[in-house]
Design an enzyme around this catalytic site. Structure first.
Site, PDB file in Angstrom:
ATOM      1  N   ASP A 172       0.821  -1.203   0.000  1.00 53.94           N
ATOM      2  CA  ASP A 172       0.000   0.000   0.000  1.00 53.94           C
ATOM      3  C   ASP A 172       0.861   1.261   0.000  1.00 53.94           C
ATOM      4  O   ASP A 172       1.518   1.572   0.990  1.00 53.94           O
ATOM      5  CB  ASP A 172      -0.882  -0.052   1.255  1.00 53.94           C
ATOM      6  CG  ASP A 172      -1.889   1.064   1.324  1.00 53.94           C
ATOM      7  OD1 ASP A 172      -1.848   1.957   0.458  1.00 53.94           O
ATOM      8  OD2 ASP A 172      -2.732   1.044   2.247  1.00 53.94           O
ATOM      9  N   GLY A 211      -5.894   4.356  -6.812  1.00 54.66           N
ATOM     10  CA  GLY A 211      -6.340   4.800  -8.135  1.00 54.66           C
ATOM     11  C   GLY A 211      -5.621   6.037  -8.651  1.00 54.66           C
ATOM     12  O   GLY A 211      -6.077   6.658  -9.608  1.00 54.66           O
ATOM     13  N   ASP A 232     -10.717   4.819  -0.840  1.00 56.73           N
ATOM     14  CA  ASP A 232     -11.398   3.816  -0.011  1.00 56.73           C
ATOM     15  C   ASP A 232     -12.919   3.866  -0.192  1.00 56.73           C
ATOM     16  O   ASP A 232     -13.504   4.940  -0.303  1.00 56.73           O
ATOM     17  CB  ASP A 232     -11.086   4.055   1.467  1.00 56.73           C
ATOM     18  CG  ASP A 232      -9.625   3.790   1.781  1.00 56.73           C
ATOM     19  OD1 ASP A 232      -8.790   3.857   0.868  1.00 56.73           O
ATOM     20  OD2 ASP A 232      -9.335   3.525   2.955  1.00 56.73           O
TER      21      ASP A 232
END
Ligand code: GAL
Length: 433
Positions: A172, A211, A232
């Site tokens: 992440d 994204g 999210d």
């Protein structure tokens, strides 16, 4: 049976005919990454030929996770038929680590209070029950929730994950690399991909970058199996506006991915974020007051159609009957797990009424009649007009009613409730070109 003019063939044709990107003035770092793309074959771990299915700890529990919770979740997934329905990944998200703060000051270890037997023990437990275990880290010194990240220790961490028996890594960069230039994001994603590929154990790779940096354009060639295509998710079907200028509800996420179908395919998927089915406003982590069963069903159906990974986010131990029924609809799961891996695209739109469609490996076409409006509406799909298939006669299978309808030789019309998606699989009976 399959006509080259069917829905996904049109999407692919569009991709092939796209003009070549202009060569921008690249910085030195950009040249490094670009030279990888130009000179090396695309990287691939050969995994995730269909979108990964499983469970992830984040949406319900945030970093409040433990060995006990994971063991109970694994047992409940097996007992409730979820493993047999295809949900085999059990993914630890952020919060398994022992230390908060920079990796410069702390090692990356499992929290011994939360995970007294360690992660290898948990992986062995998962494997013995027919599951795979996923883990979470990131390329920064810290992760999004402030735990130690992998910065400067990528190979060492990949090796450690492999030695534990890890099967999936969510890596992440959303927070640590939020404002980083695209080339820097590409550099860190590639670095961990190569570290994972160097292990003898196959590990599926999720590069989570919310994204940003047009990740769908380049991640697949770097060996990434899925990438988030938005920020999210919130536990809402259609919250007015962008909640807290950050969270995407179900319809926001769908809109965000509307033009990304061409980037999905076997081994590499747009990830529309983890499922909210069953959260019902009770998440300890996500914002949102929940959605209705109809809305959760619509959300699940559409995630299946766009070929998103299907990672359940709710507490499996207390999942209610409606949510379990939604998550285990084999006819809808089959859309998502189809060998062709075509992601649905929006083929027609009239105000709040949208038709989405995807072509299956056997030449049938799955259609979602989505009513985003507040009132029940009649909706129509015409194979010739909307799907551009030369079918004169066809039959219709309703994938939620589990019922065959037809045959039809005229467009198919049906009532669709507010926020419902009718999911129909159309099979040609007579074809004339
Ligand atoms: C966010 C990510 C979430 C979750 C969280 C953990 O960046 O989008 O899905 O992984 O970090 O801290």
């Amino acid at each position: 049976m399959t006509s080259p003019s069917t829905v996904n063939a049109r999407v692919k044709a569009k991709a092939i005919n796209m003009p070549l990107p202009r060569i921008p003035a690249l910085l030195a770092a950009a040249l490094l990454v670009a030279s990888h793309a130009a000179s090396s074959a695309p990287l691939s771990n050969g995994l995730a030929k269909t979108p990964p299915m499983g469970w992830s700890s984040w949406n319900q529990f945030g970093d409040n996770i433990s060995e006990g919770l994971l063991v109970e979740t694994i047992d409940a997934m097996a007992a409730k038929g979820l493993r047999d329905a295809g949900y085999v990944y059990v993914n630890l998200d952020d919060g398994w680590q022992r230390f908060k703060g920079s990796r410069k000051d702390h090692p990356l270890e499992a929290d011994p209070t939360k995970f007294p037997h360690g992660i290898k023990w948990l992986a062995d437990y998962a494997h013995a029950k027919g599951f795979r275990l996923g883990i979470y880290s990131g390329p920064g010194a810290t992760t999004c929730a402030g735990y130690t990240g992998s910065e400067g220790h990528e190979s060492e961490d990949a090796e450690m994950f492999a030695s534990w028996g890890i099967d999936h890594l969510k890596y992440d960069s959303c927070c640590s690399h939020k404002d980083a230039p695209k080339t820097e994001v590409q550099r860190v994603v590639l670095k961990m991909s190569k570290a994972l590929l160097a292990q003898s154990r196959p590990i599926a790779y999720h590069a989570c970058h919310c994204g940003w940096s047009d990740i769908w354009e380049w991640a697949a060639d770097m060996g990434v199996n899925h990438w988030r295509m938005g920020q999210d998710i919130s536990d809402d079907f259609n919250y007015p506006g962008l909640r807290e200028k950050y969270y995407f509800d179900v319809l926001d996420m769908l809109d965000r991915g509307a033009k990304l179908a061409k980037y999905a395919g076997p081994g590499h998927w747009n990830d529309f974020d983890m499922l909210i089915v069953g959260l019902k406003g009770k998440s300890g982590q996500l914002v949102g007051t929940g959605a209705s069963d109809v809305e959760y069903r619509t959300h699940f159906s559409l995630w299946a159609m766009v070929e998103s990974p299907l990672l359940i986010g709710a507490d499996i131990r207390t999942l209610d009957a409606d949510s379990l029924e939604t998550l285990t609809n084999q006819e809808v799961i089959a859309i998502n797990q189809d060998a062709a891996g075509n992601a649905a695209e929006k083929v027609s739109e009239n105000g709040d009424l949208q038709v989405w469609a995807k072509e299956m490996a056997d030449g049938s076409v799955v259609v979602a009649l989505l009513n985003r409006g507040a009132a029940t509406a009649d909706m129509t799909v015409s194979p010739r007009r909307d799907l551009t298939v030369p079918w004169d006669k066809y039959r219709v299978r309703d994938l939620w009613k589990h019922k065959d309808l037809g045959p039809y030789d005229i467009p198919f019309t049906t009532e669709v409730m507010s926020h419902e998606a009718r999911i129909l699989r159309l099979y040609p009976l007579e074809v004339k070109s």
